[in-house]
Design a protein around this motif. Structure first.
Motif, PDB file in Angstrom:
ATOM      1  N   GLN A 156       6.251  -1.824   1.912  1.00  0.00           N
ATOM      2  CA  GLN A 156       4.941  -2.125   2.485  1.00  0.00           C
ATOM      3  C   GLN A 156       3.815  -1.668   1.575  1.00  0.00           C
ATOM      4  O   GLN A 156       2.823  -2.383   1.376  1.00  0.00           O
ATOM      5  CB  GLN A 156       4.790  -1.446   3.848  1.00  0.00           C
ATOM      6  CG  GLN A 156       5.392  -2.208   5.001  1.00  0.00           C
ATOM      7  CD  GLN A 156       5.025  -1.564   6.330  1.00  0.00           C
ATOM      8  OE1 GLN A 156       4.532  -0.432   6.379  1.00  0.00           O
ATOM      9  NE2 GLN A 156       5.255  -2.261   7.402  1.00  0.00           N
ATOM     10  N   THR A 157       3.942  -0.469   1.041  1.00  0.00           N
ATOM     11  CA  THR A 157       2.855   0.096   0.248  1.00  0.00           C
ATOM     12  C   THR A 157       2.620  -0.716  -1.013  1.00  0.00           C
ATOM     13  O   THR A 157       1.468  -0.944  -1.419  1.00  0.00           O
ATOM     14  CB  THR A 157       3.155   1.564  -0.113  1.00  0.00           C
ATOM     15  OG1 THR A 157       3.379   2.304   1.094  1.00  0.00           O
ATOM     16  CG2 THR A 157       2.002   2.188  -0.875  1.00  0.00           C
ATOM     17  N   ALA A 158       3.686  -1.176  -1.663  1.00  0.00           N
ATOM     18  CA  ALA A 158       3.537  -1.977  -2.879  1.00  0.00           C
ATOM     19  C   ALA A 158       2.772  -3.267  -2.587  1.00  0.00           C
ATOM     20  O   ALA A 158       1.873  -3.663  -3.351  1.00  0.00           O
ATOM     21  CB  ALA A 158       4.911  -2.293  -3.465  1.00  0.00           C
ATOM     22  N   LEU A 159       3.111  -3.938  -1.486  1.00  0.00           N
ATOM     23  CA  LEU A 159       2.389  -5.160  -1.109  1.00  0.00           C
ATOM     24  C   LEU A 159       0.950  -4.853  -0.725  1.00  0.00           C
ATOM     25  O   LEU A 159       0.017  -5.593  -1.067  1.00  0.00           O
ATOM     26  CB  LEU A 159       3.102  -5.844   0.060  1.00  0.00           C
ATOM     27  CG  LEU A 159       4.393  -6.599  -0.263  1.00  0.00           C
ATOM     28  CD1 LEU A 159       5.052  -7.097   1.016  1.00  0.00           C
ATOM     29  CD2 LEU A 159       4.107  -7.778  -1.181  1.00  0.00           C
ATOM     30  N   ALA A 160       0.748  -3.747  -0.005  1.00  0.00           N
ATOM     31  CA  ALA A 160      -0.602  -3.385   0.443  1.00  0.00           C
ATOM     32  C   ALA A 160      -1.507  -3.063  -0.734  1.00  0.00           C
ATOM     33  O   ALA A 160      -2.708  -3.357  -0.697  1.00  0.00           O
ATOM     34  CB  ALA A 160      -0.526  -2.198   1.402  1.00  0.00           C
ATOM     35  N   ILE A 161      -0.966  -2.456  -1.789  1.00  0.00           N
ATOM     36  CA  ILE A 161      -1.772  -2.170  -2.989  1.00  0.00           C
ATOM     37  C   ILE A 161      -2.255  -3.472  -3.606  1.00  0.00           C
ATOM     38  O   ILE A 161      -3.431  -3.623  -3.962  1.00  0.00           O
ATOM     39  CB  ILE A 161      -0.955  -1.344  -4.000  1.00  0.00           C
ATOM     40  CG1 ILE A 161      -0.756   0.081  -3.479  1.00  0.00           C
ATOM     41  CG2 ILE A 161      -1.645  -1.317  -5.356  1.00  0.00           C
ATOM     42  CD1 ILE A 161       0.183   0.912  -4.328  1.00  0.00           C
ATOM     43  N   ARG A 162      -1.340  -4.439  -3.747  1.00  0.00           N
ATOM     44  CA  ARG A 162      -1.744  -5.733  -4.311  1.00  0.00           C
ATOM     45  C   ARG A 162      -2.821  -6.392  -3.461  1.00  0.00           C
ATOM     46  O   ARG A 162      -3.846  -6.859  -3.983  1.00  0.00           O
ATOM     47  CB  ARG A 162      -0.533  -6.660  -4.410  1.00  0.00           C
ATOM     48  CG  ARG A 162      -0.863  -8.022  -5.025  1.00  0.00           C
ATOM     49  CD  ARG A 162       0.249  -9.017  -4.812  1.00  0.00           C
ATOM     50  NE  ARG A 162       0.355  -9.411  -3.413  1.00  0.00           N
ATOM     51  CZ  ARG A 162       1.329 -10.200  -2.928  1.00  0.00           C
ATOM     52  NH1 ARG A 162       2.268 -10.641  -3.735  1.00  0.00           N
ATOM     53  NH2 ARG A 162       1.362 -10.517  -1.652  1.00  0.00           N
ATOM     54  N   GLU A 163      -2.591  -6.435  -2.150  1.00  0.00           N
ATOM     55  CA  GLU A 163      -3.551  -7.091  -1.271  1.00  0.00           C
ATOM     56  C   GLU A 163      -4.895  -6.370  -1.287  1.00  0.00           C
ATOM     57  O   GLU A 163      -5.949  -7.015  -1.265  1.00  0.00           O
ATOM     58  CB  GLU A 163      -2.994  -7.148   0.156  1.00  0.00           C
ATOM     59  CG  GLU A 163      -1.776  -8.038   0.304  1.00  0.00           C
ATOM     60  CD  GLU A 163      -2.072  -9.465  -0.119  1.00  0.00           C
ATOM     61  OE1 GLU A 163      -2.960 -10.093   0.474  1.00  0.00           O
ATOM     62  OE2 GLU A 163      -1.438  -9.943  -1.084  1.00  0.00           O
ATOM     63  N   THR A 164      -4.881  -5.050  -1.325  1.00  0.00           N
ATOM     64  CA  THR A 164      -6.130  -4.285  -1.337  1.00  0.00           C
ATOM     65  C   THR A 164      -6.953  -4.618  -2.571  1.00  0.00           C
ATOM     66  O   THR A 164      -8.148  -4.926  -2.481  1.00  0.00           O
ATOM     67  CB  THR A 164      -5.820  -2.767  -1.307  1.00  0.00           C
ATOM     68  OG1 THR A 164      -5.164  -2.449  -0.087  1.00  0.00           O
ATOM     69  CG2 THR A 164      -7.101  -1.959  -1.417  1.00  0.00           C
ATOM     70  N   VAL A 165      -6.334  -4.562  -3.732  1.00  0.00           N
ATOM     71  CA  VAL A 165      -7.070  -4.779  -4.980  1.00  0.00           C
ATOM     72  C   VAL A 165      -7.531  -6.229  -5.106  1.00  0.00           C
ATOM     73  O   VAL A 165      -8.694  -6.504  -5.435  1.00  0.00           O
ATOM     74  CB  VAL A 165      -6.188  -4.380  -6.183  1.00  0.00           C
ATOM     75  CG1 VAL A 165      -6.864  -4.752  -7.492  1.00  0.00           C
ATOM     76  CG2 VAL A 165      -5.906  -2.889  -6.145  1.00  0.00           C
ATOM     77  N   MET A 166      -6.636  -7.183  -4.826  1.00  0.00           N
ATOM     78  CA  MET A 166      -6.989  -8.580  -5.015  1.00  0.00           C
ATOM     79  C   MET A 166      -8.035  -9.036  -4.003  1.00  0.00           C
ATOM     80  O   MET A 166      -8.958  -9.783  -4.344  1.00  0.00           O
ATOM     81  CB  MET A 166      -5.736  -9.452  -4.930  1.00  0.00           C
ATOM     82  CG  MET A 166      -4.762  -9.203  -6.080  1.00  0.00           C
ATOM     83  SD  MET A 166      -3.328 -10.303  -6.095  1.00  0.00           S
ATOM     84  CE  MET A 166      -4.087 -11.871  -6.523  1.00  0.00           C
ATOM     85  N   LYS A 167      -7.910  -8.585  -2.765  1.00  0.00           N
ATOM     86  CA  LYS A 167      -8.910  -8.946  -1.760  1.00  0.00           C
ATOM     87  C   LYS A 167     -10.270  -8.346  -2.104  1.00  0.00           C
ATOM     88  O   LYS A 167     -11.309  -8.998  -1.968  1.00  0.00           O
ATOM     89  CB  LYS A 167      -8.468  -8.483  -0.371  1.00  0.00           C
ATOM     90  CG  LYS A 167      -7.349  -9.306   0.243  1.00  0.00           C
ATOM     91  CD  LYS A 167      -6.983  -8.794   1.604  1.00  0.00           C
ATOM     92  CE  LYS A 167      -5.761  -9.514   2.172  1.00  0.00           C
ATOM     93  NZ  LYS A 167      -5.978 -10.958   2.358  1.00  0.00           N
ATOM     94  N   LEU A 168     -10.265  -7.090  -2.544  1.00  0.00           N
ATOM     95  CA  LEU A 168     -11.522  -6.430  -2.879  1.00  0.00           C
ATOM     96  C   LEU A 168     -12.221  -7.151  -4.029  1.00  0.00           C
ATOM     97  O   LEU A 168     -13.434  -7.394  -3.982  1.00  0.00           O
ATOM     98  CB  LEU A 168     -11.252  -4.967  -3.253  1.00  0.00           C
ATOM     99  CG  LEU A 168     -12.482  -4.101  -3.565  1.00  0.00           C
ATOM    100  CD1 LEU A 168     -13.387  -4.014  -2.348  1.00  0.00           C
ATOM    101  CD2 LEU A 168     -12.054  -2.712  -4.003  1.00  0.00           C
TER     102      LEU A 168
END
Length: 645
Positions: A156-168
């Motif tokens: 979960q954390t690996a996916l959440a890092i990607r989503e956090t950075v790309m969305k931001l």
């Protein structure tokens, strides 16, 4: 075919721009949110910057397209049909080139960087680094955690890092480019048209300021609840034999349902906020559209703006209206992912309790001497258990498992450890393997302090067979070869024969039709009996052929006939090795060079089997009482008998 090959080469070129499995030691991730994210993002930072640049260019091209559309309305409103192409042909061609060539080309480059270079590789980098770090965690860490919970945190954390950075990064680009472009176009035509946008922006910020922190809090609670729910379900599946043995599926259902209800509570809280957010944003966007349309029409009526400006203003407002919904939900999703990352930090960004020293070298075993010198060790506050009441004495001091224990095992000596459950036998073996660190004293192998050598080199020189053998859900061959990856097929089969495992391995067949050494054994080896697992474990140690051997109830799961046969091979295995053997069944270790009786963390007797019998002490009493060769609570009973006058 050529076009397909060219496309494949293009995709492959962008897919390999970054290595999803970076080399080097991963290290412990920092605990701060931004440093933690940066720790897993460094390999893709250049690509993220390139993605943002292409996204900004695509957004600018779309705003420029709106500008062209407004000009086109003005051209059509005042131009004559006969000379329209002559007067505006080149401008129309430029507009067509932007739409047909420029925008698709920019979108292609943006998509290649985003989807081929970043989308798959980015989270895999996070999984790879986090998994490697978690493999280095101490044994105590996994004693206190659900395996399913830990694995879910990593994924979960690996996916959440990607989503956090790309969305931001997407949000920043779209907001800056679109809103700035709208303000610029409307301000050039009529400054008053900027006022509704400014008011809308203030209202939008207020809505975000109210809802986002609440969505963030509930998202963090939801991530933790989801992990707990998954952990409980995985725990049930991992122990399905115990559940069925005690016929207590209702309790397991209730255990899982409690976690599901906690999770559903967070879902309901999140959805209530979602409904309030949707209604608030819809009302704000409706007011923006009405205000801009009303002011634009009024300005046209007063001949302050052209029809083209009205078309651009309304088109941009409609675009901002749709984007505002997207942006707000992206922001909500952003903070949901931030909550998941912060929750993952609590699990992943932990420093292992047992670490190699910075200057740790490799252990070199030439003789195999082991010295335990004045060991002091306790579990409280050592392995995150938090300290139990039963580990403290009446003065509030921690009671040590060992408090000054010393023992020397000569090179090639075979020593048996005897004592009741809890006496410290297995703890001594775990300390030798450095699964825990000492509070005092030291352990030396051939004069080398094991705290000063790498854990990997230490454990490579120690072969161990435990009472509770757990196998990997892989083939029999992979399990036997584990720890000896370069072993030949001939060596594997010889180890199987010596462990008397050939009698059942050849008949094994799994669900995929794989047979013998290729058959998979199931999670933790559940497809095999305890005795079969034990024989595979013995074959694994035979193949490893380490100079130091630790046997912790190595034959406890075997029947008497198989045990007798394997004992002969174990004696062969012991030749030329330093051996520590732990057994409740005294007959299995009576023939060793020396027997050491441990009670309450202290050595109370030491000598050969005959010497200890002749002393008529504690060991002799235990030997007489073991009709079947098992050691239960006899030490406690003997202590009480000997205390009587």
């Amino acid at each position: 075919m050529k076009a397909d090959n060219m496309a494949d080469r293009l995709f492959r070129a962008f897919e390999t721009l970054v290595d999803p499995y970076p080399l080097g030691e991963p290290g412990t991730p920092p605990r701060g949110l931004l440093p933690f994210i940066l720790h897993f993002s460094r390999p893709v930072l250049p690509l993220l910057i390139a993605m943002s640049l292409f996204t900004a260019m695509v957004s600018a091209a779309e705003v420029l397209f709106f500008h062209y559309m407004g000009e086109l309305v003005d051209w059509l409103s005042r131009a004559e049909r006969e000379g329209f192409v002559d007067e505006y042909g080149w401008r129309l061609a430029g507009m067509a080139a932007l739409v047909v060539i420029g925008l698709p080309l920019l979108t292609l480059l943006q998509s290649l960087v985003t989807h081929q270079s970043i989308f798959g590789n980015y989270p895999m980098i996070g999984r790879w680094l986090a998994h490697r770090h978690m493999l280095g965690q101490s044994l105590a860490f996994y004693q206190d955690e659900f395996a399913g919970r830990v694995s879910q945190k990593v994924m979960q954390t690996a996916l959440a890092i990607r989503e956090t950075v790309m969305k931001l990064m997407d949000l920043m680009v779209y907001v800056i480019v679109y809103f700035a472009g709208a303000m610029l176009l409307m301000g050039q035509a009529e400054p008053w048209l900027m006022l509704p946008l400014v008011v809308w922006l203030a209202g939008y910020a207020a809505i975000m300021g109210y809802f986002v922190p609440r969505l963030r809090a509930v998202s963090m609670a939801q991530a933790d609840a989801r992990a707990m729910m998954t952990g409980r379900i995985v725990d049930s599946y991992s122990n399905i034999q115990t559940i069925k043995l005690f016929a207590d599926t209702r309790r397991e259902q209730a255990y899982a349902r409690d976690a599901m209800e906690i999770f559903m509570t967070t879902v309901h809280r999140q959805m209530r906020l979602a409904t309030k957010l949707t209604v608030s944003l819809t009302l704000l966007n409706a007011l923006l559209l009405a205000a801009v349309a009303g002011m634009a029409i009024g300005a046209w009526y007063l001949e302050a703006v052209s029809l083209g400006i009205i078309a651009v203003a309304i088109a941009l407002v409609m675009r901002i209206r749709f984007m505002s919904n997207w942006i707000l939900w992206e922001v909500a999703s952003l903070f949901e992912n931030i909550g998941t990352v912060q929750d993952g930090i609590n699990t992943i960004a932990r420093t292992p309790a047992v670490q190699d020293s910075p200057d740790a070298g490799k252990l070199r075993v030439t003789r195999g001497e082991i010295r335990f010198e004045a060991l002091r060790f306790h579990y409280a506050d050592h392995d995150n258990r938090g300290g139990h009441d039963d580990e403290a004495d009446h003065d509030g001091e921690v009671e040590h498992v060992f408090d000054g224990l010393s023992l020397t095992i000569a090179p090639g000596e075979k020593v048996g450890l005897i004592g009741r459950s809890g006496a410290g036998k297995s703890t001594l073996a775990n300390l030798l393997l450095r699964f825990f660190d000492l509070q005092g004293g030291r352990i030396l192998i051939d004069g080398q302090d094991i705290a000063g050598v790498t854990q990997e080199s230490l454990r490579r020189h120690i072969g161990m067979v435990t009472q509770d053998t757990s196998l990997l859900h892989r083939s029999v061959r992979d399990n036997i070869r584990y720890g000896s990856p370069d072993a030949s097929e001939e060596a594997i089969r010889e180890a199987v024969r010596r462990a008397h495992a050939d009698t059942f391995i050849e008949s094994l067949v799994d669900l995929e039709g794989r047979r013998g050494l290729d058959a998979h054994v199931g999670e933790r080896g559940v497809k095999l009996s305890g005795g079969q697992r034990q024989r595979i474990a013995i074959a694994r140690v035979l193949l490893k052929n380490a100079p130091i051997l630790v046997l912790d109830e190595a034959t406890s799961a075997l029947d008497s006939e198989v045990e007798a046969a394997i004992q002969e091979q174990l004696y062969t295995l012991m030749e030329g090795k330093t051996v520590i053997a732990i057994a409740h069944r005294l007959s299995t270790i009576a023939m060793l060079d020396r027997l050491v009786v441990i009670d309450a963390g202290r050595i109370v007797e030491s000598g050969t089997h005959r010497e200890l019998l002749s002393r008529n002490g504690l060991y002799a009493a235990l030997w007489r009482r073991q009709s079947g060769g098992f050691l239960g609570q006899d030490i406690e009973s003997e202590r009480e008998v000997r205390a009587e006058p």
